[in-house]
Design an enzyme around this catalytic site. Sequence first.
Site, mmCIF file in Angstrom:
data_model
loop_
_atom_site.group_PDB
_atom_site.id
_atom_site.type_symbol
_atom_site.label_atom_id
_atom_site.label_comp_id
_atom_site.label_asym_id
_atom_site.label_seq_id
_atom_site.Cartn_x
_atom_site.Cartn_y
_atom_site.Cartn_z
ATOM 1 N N LYS A 154 -3.635 1.838 -2.798
ATOM 2 C CA LYS A 154 -4.787 2.223 -1.978
ATOM 3 C C LYS A 154 -4.445 3.499 -1.219
ATOM 4 C CE LYS A 154 -6.427 -1.218 0.395
ATOM 5 N NZ LYS A 154 -7.484 -2.033 0.983
ATOM 6 N N MET A 198 -9.532 7.076 9.687
ATOM 7 C CA MET A 198 -10.070 7.544 8.398
ATOM 8 C C MET A 198 -11.151 8.600 8.535
ATOM 9 S SD MET A 198 -10.256 3.920 6.361
ATOM 10 C CE MET A 198 -10.925 2.952 7.687
ATOM 11 N N ASP A 249 0.845 -1.196 0.000
ATOM 12 C CA ASP A 249 0.000 0.000 0.000
ATOM 13 C C ASP A 249 0.874 1.237 0.000
ATOM 14 O OD1 ASP A 249 -2.115 -1.644 0.209
ATOM 15 O OD2 ASP A 249 -2.641 -1.115 2.274
HETATM 16 N N1 SAH Z 1 -4.395 -1.126 8.989
HETATM 17 C C1 SAH Z 1 -4.073 0.195 9.425
HETATM 18 C C2 SAH Z 1 -5.210 1.162 9.196
HETATM 19 C C3 SAH Z 1 -5.537 1.377 7.759
HETATM 20 S S1 SAH Z 1 -6.847 2.495 7.512
HETATM 21 C C4 SAH Z 1 -3.639 0.158 10.882
HETATM 22 O O1 SAH Z 1 -3.797 -0.855 11.551
HETATM 23 O O2 SAH Z 1 -3.109 1.151 11.371
HETATM 24 C C5 SAH Z 1 -5.973 3.999 7.218
HETATM 25 C C6 SAH Z 1 -6.192 4.955 8.366
HETATM 26 O O3 SAH Z 1 -5.358 4.614 9.441
HETATM 27 C C7 SAH Z 1 -5.838 6.376 8.043
HETATM 28 O O4 SAH Z 1 -6.900 7.040 7.392
HETATM 29 C C8 SAH Z 1 -5.622 6.944 9.406
HETATM 30 O O5 SAH Z 1 -6.830 7.213 10.073
HETATM 31 C C9 SAH Z 1 -4.999 5.772 10.114
HETATM 32 N N2 SAH Z 1 -3.525 5.865 10.073
HETATM 33 C C10 SAH Z 1 -2.667 5.051 9.464
HETATM 34 N N3 SAH Z 1 -1.400 5.434 9.693
HETATM 35 C C11 SAH Z 1 -1.472 6.517 10.485
HETATM 36 C C12 SAH Z 1 -0.525 7.365 11.090
HETATM 37 N N4 SAH Z 1 0.789 7.161 10.911
HETATM 38 N N5 SAH Z 1 -0.948 8.382 11.878
HETATM 39 C C13 SAH Z 1 -2.270 8.602 12.068
HETATM 40 N N6 SAH Z 1 -3.213 7.827 11.516
HETATM 41 C C14 SAH Z 1 -2.823 6.799 10.739
#
Ligand code: SAH
Length: 496
Positions: A55, A170, A33
């Site tokens: 994505k 998100m 991703d």
């Molecule tokens: N699988 C991932 C989440 C994917 S959905 C996990 O477990 O973290 C993507 C969302 O995750 C983003 O829109 C945001 O809300 C959050 N996200 C991912 N990385 C982030 C980061 N470094 N800081 C803040 N939010 C983050």
Amino acid sequence: MTVYLVGAGPGDPGLLTQRAIELIRSAEVIVHDRLVPAGALAAAAPGTELIYAGKEGGGPSTEQAAIERLLVEHGRAGRRVVRLKGGDPFVFGRGGEEAEALRATGVPYEVVPGVTAGVAAPAYAGIPVTHRAAASAVAFLTGHEDPAKPDSALDWSALAAFPGTLVIYMGVRRLSAIAERLITAGRAPEEPAAVIERGTAPGQRVVKGSLGRIGQMAADAGLGPPALAVIGPVVALREELAWFEHRPLAGRTVAVTRARAQASGLAARLRELGAEVIEAPAIRIAPIDGPVPDLARYDLICMTSPNAVALLFERMAGAGLDARALAGATVAAIGPGTARALRERGVLADVVPEKFVAEDLVRALQEVPARRVLIPRAAQARDVLPDALRARGLEVDVVPLYDTVAEPLAPETLAALAAADYVTFTSSSTVTLLLGATGGRGIGRARAVSIGPVTSATLREHGIEPAVEASRHDVEGLLEALLAAAQAGPASPSRA
Ligand code: SAH
């Protein structure tokens, strides 16, 4: 062949699991991703096929079926496939759907959990998602959906009544609507809330306020994805517990110009201190082939760099020799890095000067009795040491073990370097070769940090006045000097 559904963590490369790194190293195909940590893919072996699955964080993905087909195809073709996702694959990562697709087609899979952003980003903002006194439960939810939709999959009244912390993935763009919905359903508008953008990455930003105002505050600060929101009394703990932005080099960007093979120690120390590091290896060590010098002939051997130690021992190993071949000589090291390289190979240096330039080594050797001296070293080195020893009447052989050659740097790397707060120079050759690579454009607004007087002189020859010069001429000394300068000066305006 097994398909691995692997979590890559939230952004800080240090939060990749051991298992994730092993699998990235051994993968034949990596389907990744956008939100995987910078550098995670660098661990892949040359020749690994990297497929970007495109994505975008928060955006709806129309490509999910195509990704699943891709995983199934490569798995069936018997290739070792790593499906690499930000955070944890089973937390808003659609890993569940991918596992289902693999299961349905009989392709074996394994799941490697990752550090999820919903826990890690708050942690890096000084917010524990649970706390004995402040929250005994935590809910992870997606703010992807329009909360005004009548058929929302989320029960907003239940969430408003939820007795614990809410972590919303998100949801930055819809945060005002989500907050309003929660407040209408009974959540207190004055409840503490925070938004964390790019959590765990050097550029992490945090906005903290109340549920009633957080949407507007995040918008005013221009926060955008990837970001998540945390709502609950635990957010107030940030006032005491924030640590990430308090590290001494937080908010500073520092470029490292030494050879890639040697940069990692300095880069890791800078990151630990909170700096964002730009790796701009301007030089590369090119070993020179040749026989092992006749070591038994010499009663003094002077090592002037860790590279020289490594390459001398390589030549020795090639001839079936080990540390015992140096047993008859006094061994001198120019500084602690060189001494360490010797120690790792079973040799304790007999002489290490107080400061670490050739002149100091000459002084430290004054009282050392010797007749024949060996200096294995870089082809392009100063002659201070051999000249001084010859002037004492000693017989000196200089054996060049390597050349330092220019390493091409991408234009983006040079642009990032010119916009950095500091550029570190650990030798004259890094100065000459880096400035050569910039094609006369120099180091822009960045301030030069020099390891010592010889490197500083080379900088001045190129019209650059070093902002900082280390008084101990090794990596630790350079870090000390940089820290003192960074603490004295304000953070650069663009990042304050
Ligand atoms: N699988 C991932 C989440 C994917 S959905 C996990 O477990 O973290 C993507 C969302 O995750 C983003 O829109 C945001 O809300 C959050 N996200 C991912 N990385 C982030 C980061 N470094 N800081 C803040 N939010 C983050």
